[in-house]
Design an enzyme around this catalytic site. Structure first.
Site, PDB file in Angstrom:
ATOM      1  N   GLU A  80      -7.927  19.457 -13.607  1.00  0.00           N
ATOM      2  CA  GLU A  80      -7.742  20.855 -13.208  1.00  0.00           C
ATOM      3  C   GLU A  80      -8.570  21.749 -14.124  1.00  0.00           C
ATOM      4  OE1 GLU A  80      -3.949  22.805 -14.097  1.00  0.00           O
ATOM      5  OE2 GLU A  80      -3.201  20.849 -14.726  1.00  0.00           O
ATOM      6  N   CYS A 112      -1.575  19.423 -12.630  1.00  0.00           N
ATOM      7  CA  CYS A 112      -1.389  18.193 -13.428  1.00  0.00           C
ATOM      8  C   CYS A 112      -1.064  16.985 -12.557  1.00  0.00           C
ATOM      9  CB  CYS A 112      -0.274  18.397 -14.441  1.00  0.00           C
ATOM     10  SG  CYS A 112      -0.506  19.850 -15.451  1.00  0.00           S
ATOM     11  N   HIS A 234       5.985  13.762 -16.769  1.00  0.00           N
ATOM     12  CA  HIS A 234       4.892  14.666 -17.170  1.00  0.00           C
ATOM     13  C   HIS A 234       5.356  15.471 -18.388  1.00  0.00           C
ATOM     14  CE1 HIS A 234       1.805  17.629 -17.235  1.00  0.00           C
ATOM     15  NE2 HIS A 234       2.603  18.611 -16.854  1.00  0.00           N
TER      16      HIS A 234
HETATM   17  N1  CAA Z   1      13.772  25.800 -34.577  1.00  0.00           N
HETATM   18  C1  CAA Z   1      13.973  24.937 -33.558  1.00  0.00           C
HETATM   19  N2  CAA Z   1      13.856  25.294 -32.239  1.00  0.00           N
HETATM   20  C2  CAA Z   1      13.502  26.561 -31.971  1.00  0.00           C
HETATM   21  C3  CAA Z   1      13.279  27.513 -32.988  1.00  0.00           C
HETATM   22  C4  CAA Z   1      13.427  27.093 -34.357  1.00  0.00           C
HETATM   23  N3  CAA Z   1      13.217  27.912 -35.366  1.00  0.00           N
HETATM   24  N4  CAA Z   1      12.934  28.666 -32.403  1.00  0.00           N
HETATM   25  C5  CAA Z   1      12.961  28.470 -31.060  1.00  0.00           C
HETATM   26  N5  CAA Z   1      13.290  27.191 -30.815  1.00  0.00           N
HETATM   27  C6  CAA Z   1      13.410  26.538 -29.508  1.00  0.00           C
HETATM   28  C7  CAA Z   1      14.043  27.383 -28.435  1.00  0.00           C
HETATM   29  O1  CAA Z   1      15.459  27.349 -28.504  1.00  0.00           O
HETATM   30  C8  CAA Z   1      13.491  26.699 -27.185  1.00  0.00           C
HETATM   31  O2  CAA Z   1      14.196  25.500 -26.943  1.00  0.00           O
HETATM   32  P1  CAA Z   1      15.048  25.341 -25.587  1.00  0.00           P
HETATM   33  O3  CAA Z   1      14.094  25.616 -24.443  1.00  0.00           O
HETATM   34  O4  CAA Z   1      15.499  23.938 -25.614  1.00  0.00           O
HETATM   35  O5  CAA Z   1      16.137  26.357 -25.674  1.00  0.00           O
HETATM   36  C9  CAA Z   1      12.101  26.280 -27.606  1.00  0.00           C
HETATM   37  O6  CAA Z   1      12.081  26.320 -29.036  1.00  0.00           O
HETATM   38  C10 CAA Z   1      11.022  27.189 -27.101  1.00  0.00           C
HETATM   39  O7  CAA Z   1      11.355  28.494 -27.421  1.00  0.00           O
HETATM   40  P2  CAA Z   1      11.129  29.678 -26.376  1.00  0.00           P
HETATM   41  O8  CAA Z   1      11.721  29.312 -25.061  1.00  0.00           O
HETATM   42  O9  CAA Z   1      11.551  30.953 -27.012  1.00  0.00           O
HETATM   43  O10 CAA Z   1       9.536  29.605 -26.308  1.00  0.00           O
HETATM   44  P3  CAA Z   1       8.516  30.579 -25.652  1.00  0.00           P
HETATM   45  O11 CAA Z   1       9.167  31.482 -24.673  1.00  0.00           O
HETATM   46  O12 CAA Z   1       7.737  31.212 -26.752  1.00  0.00           O
HETATM   47  O13 CAA Z   1       7.520  29.578 -24.890  1.00  0.00           O
HETATM   48  C11 CAA Z   1       7.091  28.194 -22.985  1.00  0.00           C
HETATM   49  C12 CAA Z   1       7.952  28.403 -24.224  1.00  0.00           C
HETATM   50  C13 CAA Z   1       7.475  29.240 -21.933  1.00  0.00           C
HETATM   51  C14 CAA Z   1       7.314  26.803 -22.460  1.00  0.00           C
HETATM   52  C15 CAA Z   1       5.594  28.392 -23.383  1.00  0.00           C
HETATM   53  O14 CAA Z   1       5.228  27.468 -24.365  1.00  0.00           O
HETATM   54  C16 CAA Z   1       4.642  28.264 -22.202  1.00  0.00           C
HETATM   55  O15 CAA Z   1       4.448  29.198 -21.439  1.00  0.00           O
HETATM   56  N6  CAA Z   1       3.999  27.061 -22.043  1.00  0.00           N
HETATM   57  C17 CAA Z   1       3.043  26.814 -20.956  1.00  0.00           C
HETATM   58  C18 CAA Z   1       3.741  26.545 -19.647  1.00  0.00           C
HETATM   59  C19 CAA Z   1       4.382  25.174 -19.585  1.00  0.00           C
HETATM   60  O16 CAA Z   1       4.034  24.266 -20.302  1.00  0.00           O
HETATM   61  N7  CAA Z   1       5.337  25.015 -18.669  1.00  0.00           N
HETATM   62  C20 CAA Z   1       5.981  23.729 -18.460  1.00  0.00           C
HETATM   63  C21 CAA Z   1       6.306  23.481 -17.005  1.00  0.00           C
HETATM   64  S1  CAA Z   1       4.832  23.684 -16.014  1.00  0.00           S
HETATM   65  C22 CAA Z   1       4.058  22.173 -16.107  1.00  0.00           C
HETATM   66  O17 CAA Z   1       4.622  21.194 -16.486  1.00  0.00           O
HETATM   67  C23 CAA Z   1       2.623  22.125 -15.716  1.00  0.00           C
HETATM   68  C24 CAA Z   1       1.765  22.130 -16.910  1.00  0.00           C
HETATM   69  O18 CAA Z   1       1.416  21.091 -17.455  1.00  0.00           O
HETATM   70  C25 CAA Z   1       1.398  23.426 -17.473  1.00  0.00           C
END
Ligand code: CAA
Length: 392
Positions: A80, A112, A234
């Protein structure tokens, strides 16, 4: 009925690596958020002379060195992060690897999920003619905007698979469960080098596709959940697979512990998201790290944003340990060169217009390199390492 599946597979990644602890510190984020919260330690970053083609060729090279090219009439390249709107990246790889002229070569795209579509197609080609073998290559560079929530989930890597009758590694069983729904969770417009993502929506879309695909798998006559010995999902970040297993347990009422997938995480924690290659990097990790897989059934879930999903199963063949490449994969991962944040940011933003000749600096120590752009076309070449083609 002839058994068909993955006869061998190999992984390749980039020259550079960025440590997520450094990224966290710079962003004023607790590093545990990345290490524990996302389940990621580092991310691979390509040099200016690496891309999906060089990684894909590098991943495929050891397969050809071990098995030769006899019977290979098809190369399916899934990505992709394509390098051309028209020409398949597979054609560059075909030339770099010196594959036979009598071949069909094509590129697959659906986020993906593309590699799973390619794998399923390969199974079909081999079913029609069991003498044929198909080279499936998945290769991607995951790039989000600097400073975005997605940034620590970037990565890069490729997995090449040889699909054949009577496979030595994994026999893919015929039943599949599939899911499709038009959803704007993640996409990359034609004029953007980074993905656009609705992070929250992407998590629910992934989990929704999993349960829909699972229900379809069951309706199509798939085995019961208790007959699956390991799971491999995945992994956009490895924590996502933990969420998926929990979701599947809730959906089916089964008790599914993380031990059933723990061995799938080793490589992806290091590489970051490799999009099409991620599921198969998880599979490589499982086969390399779990000594008790012979005869066991693996449940695999492939997700592609936008969004599609497929749940399918495979039976591990006795003697799979003999084909492992754990040592060379670990050496490749450990051998990556640390990239400081300023240099990483510079590389992240670098764009080279296709209408200007450009010579890529020689940085990679891999077998192949992207030499640059000449007369509007991308040019690739084997490095001295690639020319030597040491036996693997
Ligand atoms: N210690 C331990 N854990 C901590 C922490 C700390 N100090 N601070 C936060 N965390 C945890 C949170 O509790 C959370 O865990 P849970 O989801 O289990 O509750 C985790 O860390 C992530 O924290 P946030 O949810 O606050 O993170 P975020 O909002 O900054 O970003 C995300 C998370 C939205 C996944 C971001 O990384 C993102 O947009 N990623 C790209 C999209 C993606 O990968 N999506 C996955 C599905 S899509 C797919 O699979 C296709 C593909 O390949 C892209």
């Amino acid at each position: 009925m002839t058994s068909i599946g993955i006869h061998d597979l190999a992984l390749a990644t980039t020259h550079h690596v960025v440590d997520l602890a450094e990224l966290a510190e710079d962003a004023g984020v607790d590093p545990a958020k990345y290490h524990i919260g996302l389940g990621q330690d580092r991310m691979s970053v390509p040099t200016a002379d690496e891309d999906i083609v060089t990684m894909g060729a590098e991943a495929a090279l050891p397969l050809l060195q071990r098995h030769g090219t006899d019977g290979i009439r098809t190369l399916l390249f899934a990505t992709e992060s394509g390098v051309d709107q028209s020409k398949s990246a597979g054609l560059f790889v075909h030339e770099l690897l010196g594959l036979p002229r009598t071949m069909r070569v094509v590129e697959f795209k659906q986020a993906c999920y593309g590699a799973t579509a390619a794998l399923q197609s390969a199974l079909g080609f081999v079913a029609r003619n069991p003498q044929e073998r198909v080279l499936v290559i998945s290769s991607d560079v995951a790039r989000y905007e600097l400073g975005s929530a997605g940034e620590p989930t970037q990565g890069a890597g490729a997995v090449a698979m040889l699909v054949a009758a009577d496979p030595a590694l994994l026999e893919i069983e015929p039943v599949s469960g599939v899911a499709a729904r038009d959803v704007d969770d993640f996409w990359r417009p034609n004029d953007s080098t980074t993905a656009v993502v609705d992070g929250r929506l992407s998590l629910t879309a992934y989990l929704g596709a999993l349960t829909t695909a699972w229900d379809d798998f069951t309706a199509a006559g798939g085995v019961g959940i208790e007959q699956i010995d390991r799971f491999c999902f995945h992994q956009p970040f490895t924590k996502m697979a933990r969420k998926a297993l929990t979701g599947l347990a809730q959906h089916t009422g089964a008790t599914l512990t993380d031990e059933l997938q723990e061995a799938t995480f080793a490589y992806n924690r290091e590489l970051g998201n490799t999009y099409t290659a991620s599921l198969y990097a998880g599979l490589a990790s499982l086969l390399d790290h779990d000594d008790d897989l012979a005869g066991r059934r693996i449940g695999l879930f492939s997700y592609g944003s936008g969004a599609v999903g497929e749940f399918f199963t495979g039976l591990v063949r006795p003697g799979y340990q003999q084909l492992r490449r754990r040592e060379s994969t670990e050496a490749q991962i450990a051998g990556r060169v640390r990239l400081g944040l300023p240099a990483y940011r510079e590389l992240h933003g670098a764009e080279h217009p296709s209408d200007t000749d450009w010579e890529a600096p020689s940085v990679t120590e891999g077998a192949f390199r992207f030499a640059g752009i000449r007369d509007r076309a991308r040019r690739y070449e084997a490095t001295p390492v690639g020319t030597a083609q040491p036996p693997v």
